[in-house]
Design a protein around this motif. Structure first.
Motif, mmCIF file in Angstrom:
data_model
loop_
_atom_site.group_PDB
_atom_site.id
_atom_site.type_symbol
_atom_site.label_atom_id
_atom_site.label_comp_id
_atom_site.label_asym_id
_atom_site.label_seq_id
_atom_site.Cartn_x
_atom_site.Cartn_y
_atom_site.Cartn_z
ATOM 1 N N CYS A 1 -12.583 -15.095 42.580
ATOM 2 C CA CYS A 1 -13.621 -15.767 43.356
ATOM 3 C C CYS A 1 -13.014 -16.754 44.347
ATOM 4 O O CYS A 1 -11.944 -17.314 44.105
ATOM 5 N N VAL A 2 -13.739 -16.968 45.445
ATOM 6 C CA VAL A 2 -13.340 -17.924 46.464
ATOM 7 C C VAL A 2 -14.532 -18.829 46.760
ATOM 8 O O VAL A 2 -15.663 -18.355 46.867
ATOM 9 N N GLY A 3 -14.287 -20.119 46.879
ATOM 10 C CA GLY A 3 -15.357 -21.066 47.196
ATOM 11 C C GLY A 3 -16.035 -21.624 45.963
ATOM 12 O O GLY A 3 -16.015 -22.826 45.718
ATOM 13 N N TRP A 4 -16.661 -20.768 45.197
ATOM 14 C CA TRP A 4 -17.257 -21.109 43.911
ATOM 15 C C TRP A 4 -16.793 -20.079 42.890
ATOM 16 O O TRP A 4 -16.601 -18.904 43.219
ATOM 17 N N TYR B 1 -22.521 -20.525 38.787
ATOM 18 C CA TYR B 1 -21.416 -20.858 39.670
ATOM 19 C C TYR B 1 -20.919 -22.259 39.338
ATOM 20 O O TYR B 1 -21.716 -23.178 39.110
ATOM 21 N N THR B 2 -19.609 -22.413 39.336
ATOM 22 C CA THR B 2 -18.994 -23.727 39.163
ATOM 23 C C THR B 2 -17.788 -23.810 40.092
ATOM 24 O O THR B 2 -17.272 -22.793 40.546
ATOM 25 N N ARG B 3 -17.349 -25.026 40.384
ATOM 26 C CA ARG B 3 -16.128 -25.183 41.166
ATOM 27 C C ARG B 3 -14.885 -24.958 40.301
ATOM 28 O O ARG B 3 -13.858 -24.502 40.784
ATOM 29 N N ILE B 4 -15.004 -25.308 39.032
ATOM 30 C CA ILE B 4 -13.889 -25.225 38.094
ATOM 31 C C ILE B 4 -14.054 -23.996 37.205
ATOM 32 O O ILE B 4 -15.144 -23.739 36.678
ATOM 33 N N ASP C 1 -20.720 -19.473 51.397
ATOM 34 C CA ASP C 1 -19.803 -20.463 50.832
ATOM 35 C C ASP C 1 -19.062 -19.938 49.604
ATOM 36 O O ASP C 1 -18.322 -20.669 48.963
ATOM 37 N N THR C 2 -19.272 -18.669 49.281
ATOM 38 C CA THR C 2 -18.522 -18.064 48.182
ATOM 39 C C THR C 2 -18.336 -16.584 48.441
ATOM 40 O O THR C 2 -19.114 -15.958 49.182
ATOM 41 N N ALA C 3 -17.293 -16.032 47.847
ATOM 42 C CA ALA C 3 -17.073 -14.587 47.871
ATOM 43 C C ALA C 3 -16.606 -14.154 46.493
ATOM 44 O O ALA C 3 -15.733 -14.796 45.894
ATOM 45 N N MET D 1 -19.881 -11.586 50.194
ATOM 46 C CA MET D 1 -20.094 -12.979 50.611
ATOM 47 C C MET D 1 -21.528 -13.372 50.351
ATOM 48 O O MET D 1 -22.450 -12.601 50.621
ATOM 49 N N ARG D 2 -21.724 -14.577 49.801
ATOM 50 C CA ARG D 2 -23.050 -15.061 49.474
ATOM 51 C C ARG D 2 -23.196 -16.534 49.861
ATOM 52 O O ARG D 2 -22.206 -17.229 50.057
ATOM 53 N N VAL D 3 -24.427 -16.979 49.923
ATOM 54 C CA VAL D 3 -24.767 -18.398 50.091
ATOM 55 C C VAL D 3 -25.294 -18.872 48.748
ATOM 56 O O VAL D 3 -26.358 -18.424 48.303
ATOM 57 N N THR D 4 -24.573 -19.785 48.090
ATOM 58 C CA THR D 4 -24.993 -20.194 46.761
ATOM 59 C C THR D 4 -26.224 -21.113 46.790
ATOM 60 O O THR D 4 -27.019 -21.130 45.856
ATOM 61 N N GLY D 5 -26.333 -21.918 47.866
ATOM 62 C CA GLY D 5 -27.381 -22.928 47.890
ATOM 63 C C GLY D 5 -27.045 -24.147 47.049
ATOM 64 O O GLY D 5 -27.893 -25.017 46.834
ATOM 65 N N LEU D 6 -25.787 -24.245 46.610
ATOM 66 C CA LEU D 6 -25.331 -25.339 45.768
ATOM 67 C C LEU D 6 -24.546 -26.352 46.607
ATOM 68 O O LEU D 6 -24.052 -26.035 47.692
ATOM 69 N N THR D 7 -24.420 -27.547 46.093
ATOM 70 C CA THR D 7 -23.616 -28.581 46.732
ATOM 71 C C THR D 7 -22.657 -29.170 45.704
ATOM 72 O O THR D 7 -22.852 -29.005 44.498
ATOM 73 N N GLY D 8 -21.643 -29.855 46.197
ATOM 74 C CA GLY D 8 -20.705 -30.508 45.291
ATOM 75 C C GLY D 8 -19.373 -29.840 45.256
ATOM 76 O O GLY D 8 -19.142 -28.817 45.848
#
Length: 219
Positions: free
Chosen positions: A62-65, A72-75, A115-117, A212-219
């Motif tokens: 994964c890339v981005g998230w 979805y998480t950053r970590i 913001d993610t792939a 590629m997708r738009v998660t709609g998440l922030t942070g």
């Protein structure tokens, strides 16, 4: 893929558009190189474990998230506890150009900011069952790119994993976009045609699918 038999752009369902041979060979090689870099980490490619047991036959990075069923998480807490690679600006531009190619609406595509792939690698035996991409909080379209072996891509409906569905072939360089009424279609990959990859792409076997997708998440 050779264009001996023309493959025109086709709307498979409302909002679900197949654009054959969209990526050039050079673009495919560049994407293969980028995917190989991401596959080594910081969060490496792996077979994703499913909540009810079992392991996905495709390998994912994964890339981005970071995606794991069904969040979805950053970590990547389920892999190595590291933050996934950042989503590059050049992929945002690629996503916008893909939307323009599929829908012919450059103005609307200018607002598309993936913001993610999720990058899935299929060997000859890998499959993907019918599923919906619905872990995102945004209903923006999903942009899907194929490199390597040709696959059978099953395009279903929004209500059930079963029929009615349509099977099409996605070859190396093909673009598929699903949004609007088809954003939450069930879809899957029941078969990969081994040995159909063009080594000139940099991938001698298997299939890469970049969504590629738009998660709609922030942070």
């Amino acid at each position: 893929m050779s264009a001996l038999i023309p493959r025109p752009t086709m709307e498979v369902a409302p909002g679900a558009v197949h654009v054959p041979d969209w990526l050039t060979l050079e673009q495919q090689r560049e994407l293969v190189t980028a995917c190989r870099d991401w596959a080594t980490g910081p969060v490496p490619i792996r077979h994703t474990e499913l909540p009810r047991g079992g392991v996905m036959s495709v390998q994912t990075v994964c890339v981005g998230w970071h995606w794991q069923p069904y969040q979805y998480t950053r970590i990547a807490g389920d892999v190595n506890g590291l933050r996934v690679a950042a989503f590059p600006d050049w992929m945002v531009d690629l996503g916008r150009r893909a939307l323009t190619a599929a829908y012919g609406e450059a103005a609307a595509a200018a607002d598309y900011t993936p913001d993610t792939a999720l990058i899935n690698f299929y060997d000859g035996q890998a499959k993907m069952g019918m599923h919906q991409d619905k872990d995102e909080r945004s209903s923006a379209p999903v942009v899907s790119l194929s490199i390597g072996d040709t696959c059978v891509f099953r395009v279903g409906n929004t209500e059930t994993r079963t029929k009615p569905y349509t099977d099409i072939e996605l070859a190396s360089g093909d673009l598929f976009v699903f949004g609007g009424p088809s954003r939450y279609i069930f879809h899957g990959v029941p078969k990969v045609h081994e040995g159909t990859a063009d080594p000139a792409t940099g991938l001698t076997s298997g299939r890469l699918n970049i969504t590629m997708r738009v998660t709609g998440l922030t942070g």
